[in-house]
Motif scaffolding. Structure first.
Motif, mmCIF file in Angstrom:
data_model
loop_
_atom_site.group_PDB
_atom_site.id
_atom_site.type_symbol
_atom_site.label_atom_id
_atom_site.label_comp_id
_atom_site.label_asym_id
_atom_site.label_seq_id
_atom_site.Cartn_x
_atom_site.Cartn_y
_atom_site.Cartn_z
ATOM 1 N N ASP A 111 -0.125 14.161 43.342
ATOM 2 C CA ASP A 111 0.572 14.437 42.092
ATOM 3 C C ASP A 111 0.898 15.925 41.996
ATOM 4 O OD1 ASP A 111 0.119 15.374 39.018
ATOM 5 O OD2 ASP A 111 1.188 13.456 39.134
ATOM 6 N N ALA A 112 2.130 16.256 41.613
ATOM 7 C CA ALA A 112 2.574 17.653 41.607
ATOM 8 C C ALA A 112 1.719 18.511 40.683
ATOM 9 C CB ALA A 112 4.038 17.733 41.186
ATOM 10 N N ARG A 113 1.334 17.955 39.520
ATOM 11 C CA ARG A 113 0.501 18.722 38.598
ATOM 12 C C ARG A 113 -0.867 18.994 39.214
ATOM 13 N NH1 ARG A 113 0.562 15.744 32.911
ATOM 14 N NH2 ARG A 113 0.083 14.025 34.335
ATOM 15 N N PHE A 114 -1.381 18.018 39.944
ATOM 16 C CA PHE A 114 -2.676 18.196 40.586
ATOM 17 C C PHE A 114 -2.591 19.288 41.652
ATOM 18 C CE2 PHE A 114 -6.055 17.206 43.591
ATOM 19 C CZ PHE A 114 -7.131 17.000 42.744
ATOM 20 N N VAL A 115 -1.507 19.258 42.439
ATOM 21 C CA VAL A 115 -1.311 20.289 43.467
ATOM 22 C C VAL A 115 -1.203 21.665 42.815
ATOM 23 C CG1 VAL A 115 0.214 21.125 45.290
ATOM 24 C CG2 VAL A 115 -0.233 18.677 45.066
ATOM 25 N N LEU A 116 -0.477 21.720 41.698
ATOM 26 C CA LEU A 116 -0.318 22.989 40.988
ATOM 27 C C LEU A 116 -1.650 23.467 40.414
ATOM 28 C CD1 LEU A 116 1.752 25.085 40.084
ATOM 29 C CD2 LEU A 116 2.190 23.707 38.049
ATOM 30 N N ALA A 117 -2.433 22.539 39.884
ATOM 31 C CA ALA A 117 -3.716 22.897 39.275
ATOM 32 C C ALA A 117 -4.762 23.290 40.312
ATOM 33 C CB ALA A 117 -4.231 21.737 38.425
ATOM 34 N N ARG A 118 -4.507 22.989 41.614
ATOM 35 C CA ARG A 118 -5.466 23.386 42.653
ATOM 36 C C ARG A 118 -5.706 24.879 42.644
ATOM 37 N NH1 ARG A 118 -3.293 21.120 48.252
ATOM 38 N NH2 ARG A 118 -1.904 22.831 47.745
#
Length: 284
Positions: free
Chosen positions: A146-153
């Motif tokens: 998920d793009a948000r998950f990748v960003l939140a990493r």
């Protein structure tokens, strides 16, 4: 004497300008890559992963402002994993396997550099930090694409950086001692020696650098929490806006930390250093 003072002031200004430019690149690079690769129609999560890979390559090269940045290693660590991510995706392996493959290759490059350079010198703590973040990237990337998950990493990376900074606070080499000694020395070997003597003799001197290190660790940890809140406060299809908004808190926190350090800790530490330098007898 005045000329030497002007040269030292100019060198210090250039050092801090390089530091600020370095931070700006760190903040903006993932978002720039996200936007630049939009015409490829590659998934946002993959574009963010490539941005993070380029950033990891830059990080393992070292501190740009130190003048000892390892360009060849940085290019290899940035471009090889990027090629792996793109190659796996084009070969039809899917988003998550492609990102995991790139992260694994990044980790192998960082680990290989640590093993290669270990002999004859102290292990580079910054390289260890990068390796920890790459390992975390492998684990997290395998969980979700998920793009948000990748960003939140990024929050985890900042959290690791914050814990790392706090962990060095009471060591013999706090993070800010290592980072700011070249600034305090102003390119003068006598001042560099006086810095080490002052560190050994003065608890107050050590306290200033430890306080700045602990403050930086706190900044990273606070921003890690805020970043998660900001990313997940927006819908999944607004990842570009989330990427931009989530970058806002760190510059504000860093400015406050820098102002406190430059206004309070650094002048007091410099006075102690100057006093120690004045006590050192001049060789005949």
């Amino acid at each position: 004497m005045q000329l030497m003072s002007e040269i030292s002031t100019r060198r210090k200004a250039l050092y801090f300008a390089a530091m600020l430019a370095n931070v700006a690149v760190d903040l903006l690079l993932p978002t720039v890559v996200l936007l630049a690769l939009a015409p490829t129609e590659m998934p946002a999560a993959l574009r963010l992963a490539i941005g993070g890979t380029l950033l990891a390559g830059k990080a393992i090269g070292g501190r740009v402002e130190s003048g000892e940045f390892r360009w060849r290693l940085a290019l290899v660590a940035a471009l090889v994993p990027t090629a792996v991510i793109a190659g796996c995706y084009l070969a039809g392996f899917g988003d998550v396997p492609s990102m995991v493959a790139g992260a694994v290759v990044s980790g192998a490059i960082v680990l290989g550099d640590l093993v290669r350079t270990r002999g004859g010198r102290r292990i580079d703590g910054f390289a260890v930090l990068v390796l920890l973040e790459v390992v975390a990237s492998v684990v997290l990337t395998s969980i979700s694409g998920d793009a948000r998950f990748v960003l939140a990493r990024t929050s985890l990376y900042l959290g690791i950086g914050g814990v790392f900074a706090l962990a060095t606070t009471w060591s013999e080499r706090p993070l800010m001692r290592t980072a700011l000694k070249p600034v305090a020395a102003k390119g003068d070997p006598a001042r560099a020696d006086a810095f080490d003597r002052t560190w050994r003799k003065s608890a107050r001197f050590r306290g200033y650098y430890r306080a700045m290190t602990a403050g930086l660790g706190a900044v990273f940890l606070i921003d890690a929490v805020l970043r998660i809140v900001l990313v997940y406060s927006r819908p999944a299809d607004e990842v570009v806006q989330s990427s931009l908004v989530s970058q806002l808190s760190l510059p504000v926190l860093l400015v406050l930390w820098f102002a406190a350090g430059r206004g309070l800790a650094v002048p007091r530490a410099e006075r102690l250093l100057d006093e120690e330098l004045a006590r050192e007898p001049v060789a005949p």
